[in-house]
Every structure is written in C-alpha cells, then in structure tokens.
Design an enzyme around this catalytic site. Sequence first.
Site, PDB file in Angstrom:
ATOM      1  N   ASP A  41      -2.195  -4.934  -0.158  1.00 52.57           N
ATOM      2  CA  ASP A  41      -1.756  -6.197   0.430  1.00 52.57           C
ATOM      3  C   ASP A  41      -2.599  -6.630   1.624  1.00 52.57           C
ATOM      4  O   ASP A  41      -2.962  -7.817   1.736  1.00 52.57           O
ATOM      5  CB  ASP A  41      -0.278  -6.138   0.804  1.00 52.57           C
ATOM      6  CG  ASP A  41       0.122  -4.916   1.621  1.00 52.57           C
ATOM      7  OD1 ASP A  41      -0.748  -4.121   2.017  1.00 52.57           O
ATOM      8  OD2 ASP A  41       1.338  -4.747   1.856  1.00 52.57           O
ATOM      9  N   GLN A  92       0.817  -1.208   0.000  1.00 48.84           N
ATOM     10  CA  GLN A  92       0.000   0.000   0.000  1.00 48.84           C
ATOM     11  C   GLN A  92       0.861   1.273   0.000  1.00 48.84           C
ATOM     12  O   GLN A  92       2.036   1.250   0.335  1.00 48.84           O
ATOM     13  CB  GLN A  92      -0.894   0.017   1.238  1.00 48.84           C
ATOM     14  CG  GLN A  92      -2.035  -0.980   1.189  1.00 48.84           C
ATOM     15  CD  GLN A  92      -2.959  -0.798   2.382  1.00 48.84           C
ATOM     16  OE1 GLN A  92      -2.970  -1.593   3.289  1.00 48.84           O
ATOM     17  NE2 GLN A  92      -3.730   0.281   2.367  1.00 48.84           N
ATOM     18  N   HIS A  93       0.195   2.368  -0.375  1.00 47.90           N
ATOM     19  CA  HIS A  93       0.670   3.748  -0.179  1.00 47.90           C
ATOM     20  C   HIS A  93       1.759   4.227  -1.126  1.00 47.90           C
ATOM     21  O   HIS A  93       1.940   5.431  -1.274  1.00 47.90           O
ATOM     22  CB  HIS A  93       1.195   3.962   1.245  1.00 47.90           C
ATOM     23  CG  HIS A  93       0.277   3.562   2.342  1.00 47.90           C
ATOM     24  ND1 HIS A  93      -1.020   4.012   2.429  1.00 47.90           N
ATOM     25  CD2 HIS A  93       0.470   2.750   3.416  1.00 47.90           C
ATOM     26  CE1 HIS A  93      -1.580   3.487   3.508  1.00 47.90           C
ATOM     27  NE2 HIS A  93      -0.700   2.722   4.115  1.00 47.90           N
TER      28      HIS A  93
END
Length: 479
Positions: A225, A71-72
């Site tokens: 994820d 992520q991110h």
Amino acid sequence: MTAELVAGIDSSTQSTKVVVCDARTGEVVRTGRAPHPEGTEVDPAAWWQAFGEATDGVLDGVRAVGIGGQQHGMVTVDEAGEVVRPALLWNDTRSAQAAQDLTEELGGAGVWAKSVGSVPVASFTVTKLRWLAEHEPANADRVARVLLPHDWLTWRLLGKPETAVTDRGDASGTGYFSPTENAYRLDVLAHAFGGRTPEVPTVLGPADVAGHTDKGVVVSAGTGDNMAAALALELAPGDAVISIGTSGTVFGVAETGSADATGLVAGFADATGKFLPLTAALNAARVLTAGAALLGVELSEFDRLALAAEPGAGGLTLLPYLDGERTPNLPGATGSLHGLTRANMTPENLARATVEGMVCGLAAGLDAVRAQGLDVRRVLLIGGGAQSAAVRAVAPIVLGVPVVIPEAGEYVALGAARQAAWALAGTAEAPAWVSEGPGNRLVLDEPAGAQRAAGKEIQRRHLEVREAAHHVPAKFGED
C-alpha cells in the site's frame, strides 16, 4: 476516441476500494467499494468477497488491473491451495516476542538491518511465521506457500496458477527479502520457520505483467500500500509523505537503500526500482476518533474544540500509544496524559493535545527518515486524517516545514492503477499522471516566529514524556 481504461485495487485493513482510470491521463471515471471485517486476523476469503462486491459492474471495458494491499500480512496456503488459517495482519502484535527472539538469534539489530534493510518488529511477516511455528505447529506443518495479502489476491485473480508472484516493494516488508540484493533470504525464512522453507512468490519487475484473467485482462505485479501511494504521488526529491489512516506512515523515495540498526526506519523498496525508507505508527487517525469519543462529540466538533485552544494545549501532552506502538517498538505500551491542572483541564485543550500528540508521533518518524539521509523540504499529507482542519493547523507547526495537502483521493488504488497502465503500455517509465497545477493541492506555509517556537516546545515535551514513560531516549535537536 474511446479512452483505454485501467483499474487499481486497494485492499486495505478496512475495505476494498477500486478506481477505474483513463490509462493515458489518470482521470478517474468510476469507483467501487466494499467493507472488510474488523480484527487483527481475517480469513482472506473475506477480501475475495469484498473484491467481488467492489468490482461488480465496475471493471467493464478495463484492459489492465493492479492490486495494492496492506503490507506484512501472513497468508498461509497448503498443498491444495487452501488457506491454512486466518491471515495475521500487520497490526497484530502477538509476535512481539518472536521479533525480539529472532533479532537476538541472528546477530542483533545491525545484522538484520544490513541483511534485509529492516529490524524485525511484530508487524513483519517473518515474526508471524515464527509465532505460527511455535504456537500452532500443526498448522505450520500444513503450510506449503506463504503469501502477502496483495500476492494472494493477485494469485486468486489469475486463477491460482502454479507460481504466485509479487513485487520487490511488498516483498521488502516480509523480513526475509533483501531490497539491495533483490533476493530472498531463504536462510532467514528457514530459521524463522523451524527449519522449513515454504514456497514464496516470484518477484517481478515494476512494469512486468503477472498474467491475464480468464477474460484476457492484463494483471500487473501489484505492490504494497505505501509503495502504491508513492507511485500515485510521483514523489520528487525533497518530498516526504505522511499518511494518516488506520496506521500512520512516513516515507520518501531514495536512490539507495537504508539500513537503520535502531529499527526506527524500515529500509523498504519502492514500486519503481528505487527505495522507500519508511517509519510506521500504529496510532494515527484512530487517535482522533478515540479523542472525539471520549469527549462525546462528532469529529467536526472535535476539530472545532482543538482549533479553539492555543498551540501547546495549555501544557497538556498526550502520548497516544493507545494500541501499543511500532515506532518506537513498544507493542505493550499504553497511552498517557501529562501536565493536567485545573486551569488547563478543558475539552478544548484535551482535543488539541490529542491532535498534537498524534502529529508528534509522526514527526518523530520524519526525524528518523531524515537521519537515514532522506532530504525533506516539504511534506505531502494524505489519508483520512489529513482532511481534519485541526490536523492541518497543527501539522506545519509541529513538523516545521511546508505542508502540502493533495486533493483527496484513493492514492493506493490510484498507484495500483498507474502500475497497471505501466504494465499495459510496456514502457521504460510509468505514465505521467499527476498535474502540478494549483487547483489540486493546498499548500500550508512553513511556520515562522512564535509558531515555530511553539512547535519545538510541543515536540520537546512529547519526547520528554515518552522517555519518562517508556525509557525511550530521544534527542531533540535544533534545525
């Protein structure tokens, strides 16, 4: 009858992992793997190369593919479709000041939590975009499109179509998407990025088809994820997951979104249309490897040492903020060891304190998601750290609830594969894959008596040390 095959890809911080599964049962029939370079910023081309290596000869006969990704991460692309600069990953903390500035500029933590479900920290994409605008304006001017790692890989797999896609689970970790409204907050994005609004991916539904590869393989929407792991585990009410990998995460599936103004809990969406309140810790499995390295032993011997010590480590308390910390938000923090005496200064106690300190950090996350209304009656412990015998011994004592160890598996990749099977089937619900039989999970009993009291004392000391070292107040309540 020949099985219909689907594949799930996990593009994590450390590697690309592939599982090919029977679309009906979820049985894994073959796998692949390739490493990623280390660092907190990575050229996405390395992920594409690893994708090719991990899938080489593995995807034969596969009808559908799904991608789960870390992520991110901020992937920036120019008008020509070329990557502008190396992607800043979730564990890159250079945008910590940007996170603080954005929080103050747009009305404070409560406004952020209500608007996008989360209060920005350095991990979030929105803070990385602010950092880019402030520190690399020439690169920022080139950005035409911003993607997350899984978005970029899906886009590449589909041949770089005109429109990129994502899902609401991964989008909810950007800081400019509202999970409750299922809509981007482009005003937030523009404010963070110097008044500009780069193109963002179209958000698909949980079972939607993103497109087809040049070989006609169905590609699902993909997801983050943690969302993929939740999809693989088919969480029931009362379940919470603690994943101990490069980072540590605590999450569960909820019917309604959360808006935690303290910033401890991120109010993410999941991959099914529900919500995924989550806390994340930067310090997880690597705390164990660092402890083993300090003692000059392999992880198996580190486990043995920790198990040889009594609960509480003779009064030693390790605050394991070795890489800063995200929950609580202390990007510049360092670790510390408290309570040393000549009597307790042994390898066994140091190993035990290391394990207990790491688990206490995750227990604080469990308390935080409970405070947001998540009913937790058992914990599913997954990730590489869950295979540690010492972690398995310490977790029930510190967490105070029954702990279940599912069979070891690549749960992010499995969740991505299950999503691919869902897109292929086009059904209202995802296919049921997980067996509840006793053979695929280990259940660790809830502690009682002296062990329960020891767990409370370990947590109390950990919270006291955290408050003294970093001025982070925390209440330790009775159950």
